[in-house]
Design a protein around this motif. Structure first.
Motif, PDB file in Angstrom:
ATOM      1  N   ILE A   1      -6.719  -1.109   7.073  1.00  0.00           N
ATOM      2  CA  ILE A   1      -5.828  -1.082   5.919  1.00  0.00           C
ATOM      3  C   ILE A   1      -4.400  -1.008   6.436  1.00  0.00           C
ATOM      4  O   ILE A   1      -4.072  -0.142   7.251  1.00  0.00           O
ATOM      5  CB  ILE A   1      -6.119   0.115   4.996  1.00  0.00           C
ATOM      6  CG1 ILE A   1      -7.552   0.015   4.452  1.00  0.00           C
ATOM      7  CG2 ILE A   1      -5.126   0.165   3.839  1.00  0.00           C
ATOM      8  CD1 ILE A   1      -7.967   1.200   3.601  1.00  0.00           C
TER       9      ILE A   1
ATOM     10  N   PHE B   1      -0.226  -0.678   5.742  1.00  0.00           N
ATOM     11  CA  PHE B   1       0.659   0.021   4.817  1.00  0.00           C
ATOM     12  C   PHE B   1       2.095  -0.044   5.335  1.00  0.00           C
ATOM     13  O   PHE B   1       2.328  -0.265   6.530  1.00  0.00           O
ATOM     14  CB  PHE B   1       0.228   1.485   4.662  1.00  0.00           C
ATOM     15  CG  PHE B   1       0.383   2.287   5.936  1.00  0.00           C
ATOM     16  CD1 PHE B   1       1.463   3.136   6.110  1.00  0.00           C
ATOM     17  CD2 PHE B   1      -0.536   2.169   6.967  1.00  0.00           C
ATOM     18  CE1 PHE B   1       1.622   3.853   7.279  1.00  0.00           C
ATOM     19  CE2 PHE B   1      -0.385   2.878   8.143  1.00  0.00           C
ATOM     20  CZ  PHE B   1       0.694   3.721   8.302  1.00  0.00           C
TER      21      PHE B   1
ATOM     22  N   ALA C   1      -4.505   2.717  -1.151  1.00  0.00           N
ATOM     23  CA  ALA C   1      -5.419   2.531  -0.018  1.00  0.00           C
ATOM     24  C   ALA C   1      -6.864   2.765  -0.447  1.00  0.00           C
ATOM     25  O   ALA C   1      -7.769   2.023  -0.062  1.00  0.00           O
ATOM     26  CB  ALA C   1      -5.042   3.486   1.110  1.00  0.00           C
TER      27      ALA C   1
ATOM     28  N   ILE D   1      -5.775   7.146   5.405  1.00  0.00           N
ATOM     29  CA  ILE D   1      -6.558   5.962   5.786  1.00  0.00           C
ATOM     30  C   ILE D   1      -7.527   6.307   6.914  1.00  0.00           C
ATOM     31  O   ILE D   1      -8.715   5.937   6.884  1.00  0.00           O
ATOM     32  CB  ILE D   1      -5.625   4.811   6.199  1.00  0.00           C
ATOM     33  CG1 ILE D   1      -4.853   4.287   4.985  1.00  0.00           C
ATOM     34  CG2 ILE D   1      -6.420   3.675   6.861  1.00  0.00           C
ATOM     35  CD1 ILE D   1      -3.754   3.302   5.324  1.00  0.00           C
TER      36      ILE D   1
ATOM     37  N   THR E   1       0.843  -1.194   0.000  1.00  0.00           N
ATOM     38  CA  THR E   1       0.000   0.000   0.000  1.00  0.00           C
ATOM     39  C   THR E   1       0.887   1.257   0.000  1.00  0.00           C
ATOM     40  O   THR E   1       0.887   2.031   0.958  1.00  0.00           O
ATOM     41  CB  THR E   1      -0.952   0.015   1.214  1.00  0.00           C
ATOM     42  OG1 THR E   1      -1.433  -1.314   1.479  1.00  0.00           O
ATOM     43  CG2 THR E   1      -2.146   0.910   0.965  1.00  0.00           C
TER      44      THR E   1
END
Length: 238
Positions: A103, A105, A89, A125, A83
């Motif tokens: 999410i 990353f 995202a 996010i 990501t």
């Protein structure tokens, strides 16, 4: 208890199964990965980690546990691929309904494409998408920085997979020392991920202070697991 707290409680002390596979393999198809995810939930998994919009969309139709979404993308001249941009995202967030609650990353100190920073992705996010942000880090310093910046969870996913930590991968096993260090110093949940190959190691990760444990290859990579058995048996072939 807030919705965020309720979600984190659902993960506490549990197993998150990473259902990922290279698209070139027999496992690398959305419906196959969705079946693996459903089987993992049936076995007691409290969450699923998945990669890419098509796979996440398929998995979301077959499980009720939280999905930790990532989007692996390669960019020339950049090592960061989990990501790596706000757009990545956005794409995994928009791929299904309900959207992934978490999410993940790359929050290492390495540069990323288009001049983005990991702080920018973190805030995108949380503030633009309204999802929880899980920071994948490789060192204690990175984990501390991510927690101080407001990450909802910090995961040891990249320990052993950056230039400065490559030696840890050679040592084998999960980075329990990093888990323990972070668990003592930060208030957000610490997720142990990377090189967990047995139930005993997952247990040890929780004992070290992990909030939850992510296991992938050891559970879902049938091709790799099979190859390991075959290689071991060849040593005693008759």
């Amino acid at each position: 208890m807030t919705a965020k707290q309720q979600l984190l409680q659902r993960l506490k002390g549990g197993l998150i199964v990473s259902c990922q596979a290279d698209p070139s393999t027999p496992l690398g198809h959305p419906q196959v990965l969705a079946a693996l995810a459903a089987a993992a939930e049936q076995g007691g998994a409290v969450g699923i980690r998945a990669n890419g919009p098509a796979n996440i969309a398929a998995i979301s139709e077959h499980v009720s546990v939280p999905i930790i979404a990532i989007y692996k993308q390669t960019h020339p001249d950049f090592e960061v691929y989990i990501t790596p941009t706000p757009q990545a995202a956005q794409e995994v967030f928009s791929c299904c309904t309900p959207s992934p609650a978490i999410i993940a990353f790359d929050a290492t100190s390495r540069p990323r494409p288009h001049g983005h920073t990991w702080q920018e992705i973190l805030h995108f996010i949380q503030n633009e998408l309204g999802a929880l942000a899980m920071a994948d880090i490789s060192t204690f310093e990175e984990g501390l920085a991510a927690a101080e910046a407001g990450a909802d969870l910090v995961a040891t996913t990249l320990s052993g997979y950056t230039a400065s930590t490559a030696y840890k991968r050679e040592q084998g096993g999960p980075d329990l020392e990093l888990v323990a260090q972070l668990a003592k110093e930060v208030s957000c949940p610490i997720i142990c991920e990377g090189r967990i190959r047995s139930p005993q190691e997952a247990y040890e990760a929780l004992c070290a202070g992990a909030w939850a444990v992510v296991v992938g290859t050891a559970i879902t990579a049938i091709d790799r697991v099979t190859a390991n058995y075959v290689a071991a048996m060849k040593a005693c072939a008759r």
